[in-house]
Design a protein around this motif. Structure first.
Motif, PDB file in Angstrom:
ATOM      1  N   VAL A 111       0.616  -1.306   0.105  1.00 51.11           N
ATOM      2  CA  VAL A 111       0.020  -0.121  -0.026  1.00 51.11           C
ATOM      3  C   VAL A 111       0.927   1.215  -0.034  1.00 51.11           C
ATOM      4  CG1 VAL A 111      -1.603   1.478   1.242  1.00 51.11           C
ATOM      5  CG2 VAL A 111      -1.900  -1.054   1.160  1.00 51.11           C
ATOM      6  N   ALA A 112       1.890   1.213   0.739  1.00 51.62           N
ATOM      7  CA  ALA A 112       2.813   2.576   0.761  1.00 51.62           C
ATOM      8  C   ALA A 112       3.431   2.562  -0.542  1.00 51.62           C
ATOM      9  CB  ALA A 112       3.817   2.220   2.043  1.00 51.62           C
ATOM     10  N   GLU A 147       7.982   6.673  -0.006  1.00 46.04           N
ATOM     11  CA  GLU A 147       9.296   6.118  -0.137  1.00 46.04           C
ATOM     12  C   GLU A 147       9.310   4.851   0.544  1.00 46.04           C
ATOM     13  OE1 GLU A 147      12.536   8.808   0.448  1.00 46.04           O
ATOM     14  OE2 GLU A 147      11.794  10.361  -0.840  1.00 46.04           O
ATOM     15  N   SER A 148       8.790   4.774   1.665  1.00 50.49           N
ATOM     16  CA  SER A 148       9.038   3.595   2.645  1.00 50.49           C
ATOM     17  C   SER A 148       7.677   3.443   3.550  1.00 50.49           C
ATOM     18  CB  SER A 148       9.874   3.779   3.601  1.00 50.49           C
ATOM     19  OG  SER A 148      10.137   4.762   4.321  1.00 50.49           O
ATOM     20  N   PRO A 149       7.315   2.518   4.148  1.00 50.08           N
ATOM     21  CA  PRO A 149       6.385   2.373   5.277  1.00 50.08           C
ATOM     22  C   PRO A 149       6.704   3.596   6.333  1.00 50.08           C
ATOM     23  CG  PRO A 149       6.984   0.217   4.734  1.00 50.08           C
ATOM     24  CD  PRO A 149       7.831   1.095   3.988  1.00 50.08           C
ATOM     25  N   LEU A 150       8.182   3.831   6.658  1.00 46.89           N
ATOM     26  CA  LEU A 150       8.324   4.617   7.686  1.00 46.89           C
ATOM     27  C   LEU A 150       7.860   6.154   7.340  1.00 46.89           C
ATOM     28  CD1 LEU A 150       9.537   5.566  10.702  1.00 46.89           C
ATOM     29  CD2 LEU A 150      11.807   5.624   9.036  1.00 46.89           C
ATOM     30  N   ASP A 151       7.857   6.201   6.029  1.00 44.36           N
ATOM     31  CA  ASP A 151       7.558   7.692   5.442  1.00 44.36           C
ATOM     32  C   ASP A 151       6.117   7.945   5.798  1.00 44.36           C
ATOM     33  OD1 ASP A 151       9.877   9.131   4.567  1.00 44.36           O
ATOM     34  OD2 ASP A 151      10.043   7.584   3.285  1.00 44.36           O
ATOM     35  N   LYS A 152       5.234   6.880   5.537  1.00 46.99           N
ATOM     36  CA  LYS A 152       3.794   6.584   6.024  1.00 46.99           C
ATOM     37  C   LYS A 152       3.559   7.151   6.965  1.00 46.99           C
ATOM     38  CE  LYS A 152      -0.465   4.342   4.872  1.00 46.99           C
ATOM     39  NZ  LYS A 152      -1.021   4.479   6.220  1.00 46.99           N
ATOM     40  N   THR A 153       4.184   6.237   8.117  1.00 51.90           N
ATOM     41  CA  THR A 153       3.840   6.482   9.525  1.00 51.90           C
ATOM     42  C   THR A 153       4.362   7.653  10.046  1.00 51.90           C
ATOM     43  OG1 THR A 153       4.475   3.951   9.696  1.00 51.90           O
ATOM     44  CG2 THR A 153       4.562   5.416  11.752  1.00 51.90           C
ATOM     45  N   GLN A 179       4.162  10.563   8.450  1.00 53.14           N
ATOM     46  CA  GLN A 179       3.027  11.592   7.985  1.00 53.14           C
ATOM     47  C   GLN A 179       1.824  11.370   8.750  1.00 53.14           C
ATOM     48  OE1 GLN A 179       2.891  12.455   3.789  1.00 53.14           O
ATOM     49  NE2 GLN A 179       0.596  12.347   3.727  1.00 53.14           N
ATOM     50  N   ASP A 180       1.504   9.976   8.996  1.00 55.32           N
ATOM     51  CA  ASP A 180       0.248   9.712   9.658  1.00 55.32           C
ATOM     52  C   ASP A 180       0.319  10.325  11.105  1.00 55.32           C
ATOM     53  OD1 ASP A 180      -0.799   8.561   7.711  1.00 55.32           O
ATOM     54  OD2 ASP A 180      -0.251   6.362   8.322  1.00 55.32           O
ATOM     55  N   SER A 181       1.832  10.479  11.789  1.00 58.03           N
ATOM     56  CA  SER A 181       1.990  11.083  13.057  1.00 58.03           C
ATOM     57  C   SER A 181       2.026  12.547  13.043  1.00 58.03           C
ATOM     58  CB  SER A 181       3.069  10.246  13.628  1.00 58.03           C
ATOM     59  OG  SER A 181       2.930   8.760  13.645  1.00 58.03           O
ATOM     60  N   ARG A 182       2.019  13.030  11.835  1.00 61.58           N
ATOM     61  CA  ARG A 182       2.194  14.640  11.614  1.00 61.58           C
ATOM     62  C   ARG A 182       3.507  14.872  12.443  1.00 61.58           C
ATOM     63  NH1 ARG A 182      -3.452  16.302  14.619  1.00 61.58           N
ATOM     64  NH2 ARG A 182      -4.540  14.733  13.347  1.00 61.58           N
ATOM     65  N   MET A 183       4.601  14.080  11.910  1.00 59.48           N
ATOM     66  CA  MET A 183       6.149  14.150  12.446  1.00 59.48           C
ATOM     67  C   MET A 183       6.934  14.060  11.352  1.00 59.48           C
ATOM     68  SD  MET A 183       7.497  11.520  15.333  1.00 59.48           S
ATOM     69  CE  MET A 183       8.840  11.884  16.193  1.00 59.48           C
ATOM     70  N   ASP A 184       8.157  14.871  11.196  1.00 62.09           N
ATOM     71  CA  ASP A 184       9.290  14.733  10.407  1.00 62.09           C
ATOM     72  C   ASP A 184      10.221  14.003  10.614  1.00 62.09           C
ATOM     73  OD1 ASP A 184      11.229  16.427  11.762  1.00 62.09           O
ATOM     74  OD2 ASP A 184      10.130  18.182  11.259  1.00 62.09           O
ATOM     75  N   ARG A 185      11.096  13.638   9.677  1.00 63.92           N
ATOM     76  CA  ARG A 185      12.224  12.682   9.960  1.00 63.92           C
ATOM     77  C   ARG A 185      13.242  13.071  10.838  1.00 63.92           C
ATOM     78  NH1 ARG A 185      13.982   7.790   7.418  1.00 63.92           N
ATOM     79  NH2 ARG A 185      12.363   7.876   6.035  1.00 63.92           N
ATOM     80  N   GLU A 186      13.608  14.591  10.720  1.00 63.40           N
ATOM     81  CA  GLU A 186      14.444  15.091  11.734  1.00 63.40           C
ATOM     82  C   GLU A 186      14.124  15.031  13.205  1.00 63.40           C
ATOM     83  OE1 GLU A 186      14.812  16.367   7.742  1.00 63.40           O
ATOM     84  OE2 GLU A 186      13.164  16.306   8.864  1.00 63.40           O
ATOM     85  N   THR A 187      12.970  15.149  13.267  1.00 60.96           N
ATOM     86  CA  THR A 187      12.414  14.986  14.940  1.00 60.96           C
ATOM     87  C   THR A 187      12.656  13.557  15.149  1.00 60.96           C
ATOM     88  OG1 THR A 187      10.873  16.642  14.555  1.00 60.96           O
ATOM     89  CG2 THR A 187      10.508  15.377  16.377  1.00 60.96           C
ATOM     90  N   LEU A 188      12.297  12.367  14.374  1.00 61.54           N
ATOM     91  CA  LEU A 188      12.619  11.138  14.896  1.00 61.54           C
ATOM     92  C   LEU A 188      13.820  10.786  15.060  1.00 61.54           C
ATOM     93  CD1 LEU A 188      11.218   8.340  15.099  1.00 61.54           C
ATOM     94  CD2 LEU A 188      11.730   7.874  12.808  1.00 61.54           C
TER      95      LEU A 188
END
Length: 328
Positions: free
Chosen positions: A75-76, A82-88, A90-99
């Motif tokens: 589905v992703a 780009e990956s399931p992590l990117d979907k997660t 976005q769903d979490s309203r969070m950017d990769r830098e924060t993670l």
């Protein structure tokens, strides 16, 4: 469907265990809760029986996990992520830098938790410097704090009131209207969770209550989730959903209220037990959750190549735990 299958397998799994020379078949949540018992031999026996029981359902559990992760990958990709992590994210309203900043902070804190595990091993009398997995949740010290279900209600409602009358009233309503399913029984899944029914302005809480201080803390946590739903009662249905980074705010606040209240009236032994329980909980949020992040990352990478066997999944989990728990 795969999720439902997994829930059915774990909720109906009976664990074969011998206690005081008597062979029993007990529901999984009952055996898992023995991790909090004072008796060290019972903790070890329960842990080994739990692991042995999983072999009854490992192939079906692996099929469930493969099905769920395979769908997410498909589905992703179809939706352009780009990956399931990117979907997660976005769903979490969070950017990769924060993670990444959070993960880096977690990694930097691991040595302190490893030291805590080694210290706990020493306090429990283990000759090895490392803490066995079956003693992760072992109570430390002489205090044995127990709360009946009714006592947990009175304690939580009273001390929630020190922060907010509205919060206390919500907790009392949840208890008194029987919104909480607390008993342990066969066919019931383990753990605890809260589900907010926005359409009727109520919530339902599931727990497996045995009367330990840890169970009272868990109940406060789940009531915090319910109170979050209470604060959204007058919002439109589309505004009632919220991402994971926000979801734990009220619940951890409520845990903290209860911990502070318990400390105020505790003996020195009880205070030691309460504070150790808090550190133990923090180790799960940091060390264990980080191991799951490592595991899931590895599963997604390998699942793109095909379904993963039970042995492969076990190997990935063990490696993730070694990387996270280190020499603790």
């Amino acid at each position: 469907a795969w999720t439902k299958l997994h829930e059915m397998l774990t909720s109906t799994l009976l664990v074969d265990i011998t206690i005081d020379g008597e062979h029993k078949q007990l529901p999984l949540p009952v055996v898992r809760n023995m991790a909090n018992e004072k008796d060290p031999q019972l903790r070890k026996t329960a842990y080994e029986a739990e692991l042995a029981a999983y072999k009854k359902i490992d192939e079906a559990a692996a099929a469930s996990l493969n099905g769920i992760k395979g769908e997410v990958i498909t589905v992703a990709k179809l939706r352009g992520y780009e990956s399931p992590l990117d979907k997660t994210l976005q769903d979490s309203r969070m950017d990769r830098e924060t993670l990444e900043a959070m993960l880096q902070a977690m990694r930097e804190s691991l040595p302190s938790f490893h030291q805590y595990f080694r210290t706990k091993a020493k306090l429990l009398g283990h000759k090895s410097a490392q803490l066995p997995f079956y003693d992760l949740f072992a109570p430390v010290g002489e205090a044995d704090m127990r709360f009946s279900y009714e006592e947990s209600r009175d304690f939580i409602v009273k001390h929630f009131g020190s922060f907010s009358e509205k919060l206390a009233n919500y907790a009392a309503r949840a208890y008194d209207n029987q919104w909480i399913d607390a008993e342990i029984r066969e066919g019931k899944r383990g753990g605890a969770f809260c589900y907010n029914l926005h359409i009727v302005g109520e919530s339902r809480i599931m727990s497996n209550y045995t009367g330990s201080y840890s169970d009272v803390s868990t109940m406060a946590h789940e009531l915090g989730h319910g109170y979050h739903g209470e604060c959204l009662v007058n919002e439109a249905f589309l505004n009632s959903e919220y991402p994971m980074p926000i979801a734990e705010t009220a619940s951890i606040l409520c845990e903290t209220i209860i911990a502070n209240a318990a400390l105020e009236q505790a003996t020195s032994e009880e205070a030691f037990a309460i504070l150790e329980n808090d550190i133990s909980g923090a180790s799960q949020v940091i060390v264990d959750i980080y191991s799951r992040y490592l595991f899931e990352t590895a599963v997604f990478e390998r699942r793109t190549e095909g379904a993963l066997s039970v042995s492969t999944l076990n190997e990935l989990m063990l490696q993730a735990q070694k990387d996270s728990y280190g020499d603790g």
